[in-house]
Design a protein around this motif. Structure first.
Motif, PDB file in Angstrom:
ATOM      1  N   ILE A 214       0.918  -1.265  -0.108  1.00 39.88           N
ATOM      2  CA  ILE A 214      -0.048  -0.134   0.128  1.00 39.88           C
ATOM      3  C   ILE A 214       0.905   1.171   0.001  1.00 39.88           C
ATOM      4  O   ILE A 214       1.807   1.475   0.787  1.00 39.88           O
ATOM      5  N   LEU A 215       0.559   1.959  -0.898  1.00 38.59           N
ATOM      6  CA  LEU A 215       1.374   3.334  -1.092  1.00 38.59           C
ATOM      7  C   LEU A 215       0.631   4.603  -1.073  1.00 38.59           C
ATOM      8  O   LEU A 215      -0.708   4.514  -1.489  1.00 38.59           O
ATOM      9  N   ASN A 216       1.284   5.733  -0.697  1.00 39.11           N
ATOM     10  CA  ASN A 216       0.588   7.003  -0.796  1.00 39.11           C
ATOM     11  C   ASN A 216       1.630   7.914  -1.602  1.00 39.11           C
ATOM     12  O   ASN A 216       2.750   7.507  -1.857  1.00 39.11           O
ATOM     13  N   GLN A 217       1.050   9.267  -1.555  1.00 37.90           N
ATOM     14  CA  GLN A 217       1.880   9.992  -2.234  1.00 37.90           C
ATOM     15  C   GLN A 217       2.385  11.266  -1.452  1.00 37.90           C
ATOM     16  O   GLN A 217       1.673  11.811  -0.834  1.00 37.90           O
ATOM     17  N   PRO A 218       3.420  12.002  -1.773  1.00 38.10           N
ATOM     18  CA  PRO A 218       3.854  13.135  -1.102  1.00 38.10           C
ATOM     19  C   PRO A 218       2.787  14.419  -1.690  1.00 38.10           C
ATOM     20  O   PRO A 218       2.193  14.276  -2.848  1.00 38.10           O
ATOM     21  N   LYS A 231       7.970  28.245  -7.209  1.00 33.06           N
ATOM     22  CA  LYS A 231       8.852  27.075  -7.003  1.00 33.06           C
ATOM     23  C   LYS A 231       8.097  25.749  -6.843  1.00 33.06           C
ATOM     24  O   LYS A 231       7.068  25.870  -5.925  1.00 33.06           O
ATOM     25  N   TYR A 232       8.312  24.624  -7.359  1.00 36.25           N
ATOM     26  CA  TYR A 232       7.632  23.364  -7.188  1.00 36.25           C
ATOM     27  C   TYR A 232       8.359  22.583  -6.115  1.00 36.25           C
ATOM     28  O   TYR A 232       9.554  22.479  -6.147  1.00 36.25           O
ATOM     29  N   GLU A 233       7.883  22.210  -5.010  1.00 32.48           N
ATOM     30  CA  GLU A 233       8.285  21.218  -4.101  1.00 32.48           C
ATOM     31  C   GLU A 233       7.207  20.163  -3.678  1.00 32.48           C
ATOM     32  O   GLU A 233       6.183  20.224  -3.800  1.00 32.48           O
ATOM     33  N   LEU A 234       7.887  18.911  -3.183  1.00 31.47           N
ATOM     34  CA  LEU A 234       7.159  17.877  -2.815  1.00 31.47           C
ATOM     35  C   LEU A 234       7.442  17.869  -1.591  1.00 31.47           C
ATOM     36  O   LEU A 234       8.428  18.258  -0.868  1.00 31.47           O
ATOM     37  N   GLY A 235       6.242  17.607  -0.558  1.00 29.58           N
ATOM     38  CA  GLY A 235       6.504  17.511   0.846  1.00 29.58           C
ATOM     39  C   GLY A 235       5.713  16.570   1.427  1.00 29.58           C
ATOM     40  O   GLY A 235       4.931  15.921   1.255  1.00 29.58           O
ATOM     41  N   ASP A 236       6.158  16.405   3.001  1.00 28.77           N
ATOM     42  CA  ASP A 236       5.668  15.728   3.862  1.00 28.77           C
ATOM     43  C   ASP A 236       5.861  14.256   3.971  1.00 28.77           C
ATOM     44  O   ASP A 236       6.727  13.569   3.140  1.00 28.77           O
ATOM     45  N   TYR A 237       5.039  13.316   4.787  1.00 26.18           N
ATOM     46  CA  TYR A 237       5.362  11.995   4.908  1.00 26.18           C
ATOM     47  C   TYR A 237       4.760  11.195   4.042  1.00 26.18           C
ATOM     48  O   TYR A 237       3.563  11.146   3.873  1.00 26.18           O
ATOM     49  N   ARG A 254      11.176  16.512   2.073  1.00 25.84           N
ATOM     50  CA  ARG A 254      11.483  17.752   3.106  1.00 25.84           C
ATOM     51  C   ARG A 254      11.616  18.848   2.102  1.00 25.84           C
ATOM     52  O   ARG A 254      12.071  18.970   1.062  1.00 25.84           O
ATOM     53  N   VAL A 255      10.639  19.911   2.543  1.00 28.56           N
ATOM     54  CA  VAL A 255      10.661  21.140   1.845  1.00 28.56           C
ATOM     55  C   VAL A 255      11.802  21.958   2.509  1.00 28.56           C
ATOM     56  O   VAL A 255      12.220  21.719   3.715  1.00 28.56           O
ATOM     57  N   TYR A 263      16.666  21.843  -1.215  1.00 31.89           N
ATOM     58  CA  TYR A 263      15.279  21.700  -1.916  1.00 31.89           C
ATOM     59  C   TYR A 263      15.598  20.277  -2.266  1.00 31.89           C
ATOM     60  O   TYR A 263      16.634  19.584  -2.417  1.00 31.89           O
ATOM     61  N   ASN A 264      14.281  19.440  -2.393  1.00 33.58           N
ATOM     62  CA  ASN A 264      14.064  17.936  -2.976  1.00 33.58           C
ATOM     63  C   ASN A 264      14.583  17.011  -2.016  1.00 33.58           C
ATOM     64  O   ASN A 264      14.959  15.936  -2.741  1.00 33.58           O
ATOM     65  N   ALA A 265      14.957  17.099  -0.843  1.00 33.81           N
ATOM     66  CA  ALA A 265      15.637  16.218   0.036  1.00 33.81           C
ATOM     67  C   ALA A 265      14.652  15.128   0.526  1.00 33.81           C
ATOM     68  O   ALA A 265      13.342  15.494   0.620  1.00 33.81           O
ATOM     69  N   ILE A 266      15.208  13.860   0.608  1.00 29.06           N
ATOM     70  CA  ILE A 266      14.437  12.755   1.228  1.00 29.06           C
ATOM     71  C   ILE A 266      14.979  12.198   2.550  1.00 29.06           C
ATOM     72  O   ILE A 266      16.389  12.241   2.444  1.00 29.06           O
TER      73      ILE A 266
END
Length: 449
Positions: A214-218, A231-237, A254-255, A263-266
């Motif tokens: 089971i997968l979800n999305q940032p 600026k475009y960012e992906l964030g959250d858990y 991580r935002v 930027y763009n760190a996981i």
């Protein structure tokens, strides 16, 4: 565990099949280089247009009913954009050949992380699918087998995009519903990407059920709407969870902070939920290199290099063969204008599509008709909202292919059996159903058509 040579990615093998040359690659001619940066500088006219829209909003306002200017639109529908996550077969297909459950879980995490770098340059939002819109495509895989994708907009308010993917010869099935919920946050906007995907490895786990992930999305954030550069960012858990093996990956997109961070760190971990044992640590950037560290040995290895990864684009039927509610046909005039940067024409064409949808809705309401999806039906398992309506349960790849191709036209030369109507043709019940694997240990059933 991995030893010193990184995750085991076996050679992909399967039955060979000739490719179809009459189809076209999805967005092949107009897709931008996914490695370009994720900032957008708007001119004064565009900034003024944005300001006139957002000046009417309060922080927290729902953006789903707001008509956004076309200069920030991506020239494809959300139903098509979802295929980004299936465009790295080198990470997707080997998963079912891995015998060790921990290594197999890591291979699933690698697949999960491999698609986020695929995006248009700058800050772009895909076209909102209209109710009942459909998109189908397929891949000619490196080993000459095929994979298939079918999607439909199963709800408009709130928006729900349901999709189904099957690689019959590789024992892989994906069911999902994406439920984006947009909010205005002041100088930022957020798309909260609700909904889950259920990835099933049908040759693992219990016969007829398979091993499920089971997968979800940032969530997606756009910064600098009022001032600065957008600026475009992906964030959250996010998480990847396998109930059968008790393994879970918990990953933070991580935002960047105002003064610190990048930027763009996981940052994430893979652990056994039952014992609490931490097995791996994941670090890096989702659009560059990502690494995995074995907690037992301390060895860190490259998990996926997004910088040099090339997507495998899906193939679609010619637009001339598509019906009026298939994405590329439906939005063709709008997309053509967007590619020409003719914002006035793009706006006019987009309004035509949306007005037709409103007119259809009024007709149904006047006739007392409740709309139901044509290709999907409700489910209550694993957090999913919808699942493909047909039984995809053949005991061999050839039967599975026949069942998928009986659902809706996918390959060039195939056509719908009838036009979309109000209401659409209802060939399946609208009751809740359950999903299973695609390889039972009993005889195969035919697809429900």
């Amino acid at each position: 565990m991995f030893g010193g040579h990184g995750p085991h990615i076996p050679h992909v093998s399967g039955r060979r099949r000739g490719s179809t040359t009459s189809s076209r690659k999805s967005d092949e001619a107009d897709r931008p280089d996914p490695t370009e940066d994720d900032t957008t500088v708007v001119d004064e006219g565009e900034k003024s247009m944005l300001l006139s829209i957002i000046s009417q909003l309060k922080p927290g306002a729902d953006l789903s009913r707001i008509t956004l200017p076309t200069f920030i639109l991506e020239p494809r529908s959300m139903l098509e954009r979802i295929t980004n996550f299936m465009q790295h077969p080198e990470t997707l297909l080997p998963m079912t050949t891995v015998d060790d459950p921990v290594e197999r879980f890591v291979s699933v995490v690698k697949f999960y992380l491999s698609g986020w770098h695929l995006k248009p340059p700058g800050v772009k939002k895909p076209l909102n699918p209209i109710l009942g819109e459909q998109f189908a495509c397929y891949w000619d895989l490196p080993d000459k087998c095929r994979a298939y994708y079918i999607s439909e907009q199963t709800s408009h308010h709130p928006p729900k995009s349901s999709y189904f993917y099957l690689a019959p010869h590789h024992h892989i099935r994906i069911d999902g519903t994406l439920k984006p919920r947009s909010r205005f946050l002041g100088n930022s906007a957020a798309s909260m990407m609700e909904g889950v995907s259920v990835l099933t490895l049908t040759n693992k786990g219990k016969p007829g059920i398979g091993e499920k992930y089971i997968l979800n999305q940032p969530n997606i954030y756009v910064r600098g709407i009022l001032f600065g550069t957008m600026k475009y960012e992906l964030g959250d858990y996010v998480y990847v969870r396998c109930p059968e093996t008790n393994l879970v990956a918990e990953i933070e997109f991580r935002v960047k902070g105002f003064f610190t961070g990048t930027y763009n760190a996981i940052q994430g971990t893979i652990k056994n939920e039952k014992t609490g044992e931490k097995l791996y640590e994941i670090t890096g950037k989702w659009n560059e290199e990502m690494y995995i560290k074995n907690e037992l040995t301390g060895r860190s290895e490259l998990l996926f290099d997004a910088t040099n990864a090339k997507p495998s684009l899906p193939l679609v039927r010619p637009i001339s063969e598509q019906n009026e509610k298939e994405s590329q046909n439906l939005w063709a005039p709008t997309i053509s204008a967007l590619l020409k940067r003719d914002q006035e024409a793009a706006t006019d064409e987009k309004i035509k599509v949306e007005e037709k949808q409103r007119s259809d809705t009024r007709k149904r309401e006047a006739d007392g008709i409740e709309w139901v999806p044509q290709l999907f039906k409700p489910t209550d398992e694993y957090g999913l909202d919808y699942v493909i309506y047909a039984n995809i349960d053949g005991k061999d790849p050839e039967t599975l292919e026949k069942q998928v191709l009986a659902i809706t036209p996918i390959l060039p030369g195939s056509h719908s059996t009838g036009k979309f109507a109000i209401p659409p043709h209802q060939s399946h019940p609208n009751d809740v159903t359950h999903i299973t694997g695609t390889e039972p240990d009993t005889g195969a059933k035919g697809a429900e058509t």
